[in-house]
Design a protein around this motif. Structure first.
Motif, PDB file in Angstrom:
ATOM      1  N   SER A 222     -12.286  -0.575 -12.134  1.00 22.58           N
ATOM      2  CA  SER A 222     -12.669  -1.154 -13.423  1.00 22.58           C
ATOM      3  C   SER A 222     -11.504  -1.889 -14.087  1.00 22.58           C
ATOM      4  O   SER A 222     -11.723  -2.765 -14.905  1.00 22.58           O
ATOM      5  CB  SER A 222     -13.215  -0.070 -14.344  1.00 22.58           C
ATOM      6  N   CYS A 223     -10.282  -1.545 -13.735  1.00 18.32           N
ATOM      7  CA  CYS A 223      -9.115  -2.233 -14.295  1.00 18.32           C
ATOM      8  C   CYS A 223      -8.649  -3.301 -13.314  1.00 18.32           C
ATOM      9  O   CYS A 223      -7.585  -3.208 -12.732  1.00 18.32           O
ATOM     10  CB  CYS A 223      -7.990  -1.244 -14.605  1.00 18.32           C
ATOM     11  N   VAL A 224      -9.505  -4.333 -13.127  1.00 28.41           N
ATOM     12  CA  VAL A 224      -9.223  -5.311 -12.083  1.00 28.41           C
ATOM     13  C   VAL A 224      -8.214  -6.369 -12.481  1.00 28.41           C
ATOM     14  O   VAL A 224      -7.813  -7.166 -11.659  1.00 28.41           O
ATOM     15  CB  VAL A 224     -10.503  -6.031 -11.600  1.00 28.41           C
ATOM     16  N   GLY A 225      -7.783  -6.397 -13.710  1.00 23.84           N
ATOM     17  CA  GLY A 225      -6.769  -7.368 -14.109  1.00 23.84           C
ATOM     18  C   GLY A 225      -5.475  -7.099 -13.383  1.00 23.84           C
ATOM     19  O   GLY A 225      -5.349  -6.150 -12.595  1.00 23.84           O
ATOM     20  N   ASP A 226      -4.490  -7.927 -13.629  1.00 25.69           N
ATOM     21  CA  ASP A 226      -3.227  -7.784 -12.909  1.00 25.69           C
ATOM     22  C   ASP A 226      -2.539  -6.447 -13.165  1.00 25.69           C
ATOM     23  O   ASP A 226      -1.725  -6.015 -12.363  1.00 25.69           O
ATOM     24  CB  ASP A 226      -2.289  -8.946 -13.256  1.00 25.69           C
ATOM     25  N   GLU A 227      -2.914  -5.766 -14.251  1.00 20.40           N
ATOM     26  CA  GLU A 227      -2.338  -4.436 -14.468  1.00 20.40           C
ATOM     27  C   GLU A 227      -2.798  -3.453 -13.392  1.00 20.40           C
ATOM     28  O   GLU A 227      -2.159  -2.447 -13.140  1.00 20.40           O
ATOM     29  CB  GLU A 227      -2.690  -3.904 -15.864  1.00 20.40           C
ATOM     30  N   GLY A 228      -3.913  -3.759 -12.723  1.00 24.70           N
ATOM     31  CA  GLY A 228      -4.394  -2.911 -11.642  1.00 24.70           C
ATOM     32  C   GLY A 228      -3.468  -2.919 -10.441  1.00 24.70           C
ATOM     33  O   GLY A 228      -3.514  -2.017  -9.611  1.00 24.70           O
ATOM     34  N   ILE A 229      -2.613  -3.917 -10.335  1.00 28.45           N
ATOM     35  CA  ILE A 229      -1.663  -3.982  -9.226  1.00 28.45           C
ATOM     36  C   ILE A 229      -0.734  -2.768  -9.267  1.00 28.45           C
ATOM     37  O   ILE A 229      -0.409  -2.186  -8.238  1.00 28.45           O
ATOM     38  CB  ILE A 229      -0.884  -5.307  -9.254  1.00 28.45           C
ATOM     39  N   ALA A 230      -0.322  -2.381 -10.472  1.00 25.80           N
ATOM     40  CA  ALA A 230       0.555  -1.211 -10.596  1.00 25.80           C
ATOM     41  C   ALA A 230      -0.147   0.045 -10.103  1.00 25.80           C
ATOM     42  O   ALA A 230       0.469   0.890  -9.437  1.00 25.80           O
ATOM     43  CB  ALA A 230       0.990  -1.049 -12.060  1.00 25.80           C
ATOM     44  N   VAL A 231      -1.426   0.180 -10.389  1.00 21.14           N
ATOM     45  CA  VAL A 231      -2.188   1.337  -9.907  1.00 21.14           C
ATOM     46  C   VAL A 231      -2.229   1.320  -8.383  1.00 21.14           C
ATOM     47  O   VAL A 231      -2.006   2.335  -7.729  1.00 21.14           O
ATOM     48  CB  VAL A 231      -3.617   1.327 -10.494  1.00 21.14           C
ATOM     49  N   GLY A 232      -2.487   0.145  -7.803  1.00 15.51           N
ATOM     50  CA  GLY A 232      -2.518   0.033  -6.351  1.00 15.51           C
ATOM     51  C   GLY A 232      -1.184   0.361  -5.714  1.00 15.51           C
ATOM     52  O   GLY A 232      -1.118   1.038  -4.686  1.00 15.51           O
ATOM     53  N   CYS A 233      -0.104  -0.110  -6.331  1.00 14.55           N
ATOM     54  CA  CYS A 233       1.237   0.190  -5.803  1.00 14.55           C
ATOM     55  C   CYS A 233       1.519   1.686  -5.858  1.00 14.55           C
ATOM     56  O   CYS A 233       2.089   2.252  -4.926  1.00 14.55           O
ATOM     57  CB  CYS A 233       2.293  -0.585  -6.593  1.00 14.55           C
ATOM     58  N   ALA A 234       1.116   2.315  -6.945  1.00 12.99           N
ATOM     59  CA  ALA A 234       1.333   3.756  -7.076  1.00 12.99           C
ATOM     60  C   ALA A 234       0.553   4.517  -6.013  1.00 12.99           C
ATOM     61  O   ALA A 234       1.093   5.437  -5.371  1.00 12.99           O
ATOM     62  CB  ALA A 234       0.930   4.226  -8.471  1.00 12.99           C
ATOM     63  N   LEU A 235      -0.698   4.155  -5.796  1.00  7.83           N
ATOM     64  CA  LEU A 235      -1.500   4.821  -4.771  1.00  7.83           C
ATOM     65  C   LEU A 235      -0.935   4.585  -3.375  1.00  7.83           C
ATOM     66  O   LEU A 235      -0.909   5.495  -2.546  1.00  7.83           O
ATOM     67  CB  LEU A 235      -2.951   4.344  -4.844  1.00  7.83           C
ATOM     68  N   PHE A 236      -0.461   3.376  -3.119  1.00  6.10           N
ATOM     69  CA  PHE A 236       0.162   3.065  -1.834  1.00  6.10           C
ATOM     70  C   PHE A 236       1.385   3.962  -1.622  1.00  6.10           C
ATOM     71  O   PHE A 236       1.571   4.535  -0.549  1.00  6.10           O
ATOM     72  CB  PHE A 236       0.547   1.585  -1.784  1.00  6.10           C
ATOM     73  N   GLY A 237       2.219   4.102  -2.657  1.00  2.52           N
ATOM     74  CA  GLY A 237       3.406   4.941  -2.564  1.00  2.52           C
ATOM     75  C   GLY A 237       3.068   6.397  -2.313  1.00  2.52           C
ATOM     76  O   GLY A 237       3.715   7.067  -1.492  1.00  2.52           O
ATOM     77  N   VAL A 238       2.056   6.902  -3.000  1.00  2.00           N
ATOM     78  CA  VAL A 238       1.629   8.291  -2.796  1.00  2.00           C
ATOM     79  C   VAL A 238       1.192   8.501  -1.356  1.00  2.00           C
ATOM     80  O   VAL A 238       1.556   9.494  -0.717  1.00  2.00           O
ATOM     81  CB  VAL A 238       0.486   8.654  -3.772  1.00  2.00           C
TER      82      VAL A 238
END
Length: 107
Positions: A75-91
């Motif tokens: 639902s947070c598809v704006g560019d701020e969602g990139i940080a969420v994706g990076c965090a999940l990738f790191g985890v």
């Protein structure tokens, strides 16, 4: 069709034609890139974030043509969602490292 200004260049295209050209270019580059990603990683699920994730036409093509079992657009598809994706990738990277460490200890 009409359009702003003369000259016959892209700036003179009507907005609808310009939007179509941009859409076609996006699809021409995004679909092969995602297909290559799927082939190299073996991923069966895809999560897309960022501004392009709001492109419902592209999302439909991805879902229908690339063979991912699941395609998720948060639902947070704006560019701020990139940080969420990076965090999940790191985890996930950290989890994989722990699996390898545990396997090494058991050997």
């Amino acid at each position: 069709g009409g359009g702003g200004g003369g000259g016959g260049g892209p700036a003179s295209l009507p907005f609808a034609e310009a939007a179509l050209l941009v859409q076609e270019e996006l699809e021409k580059h995004a679909l092969p890139l995602l297909a290559q990603l799927k082939e190299k990683t073996g991923a069966t699920r895809l999560c897309i974030a960022g501004g392009v994730a709001q492109n419902s036409v592209l999302n439909g093509l991805i879902a229908r043509e690339l063979g991912f079992e699941r395609v998720h657009i948060p639902s947070c598809v704006g560019d701020e969602g990139i940080a969420v994706g990076c965090a999940l990738f790191g985890v996930n990277l950290l989890r994989e490292e722990k699996k390898y460490e545990a396997a090494g200890e058991a050997a």
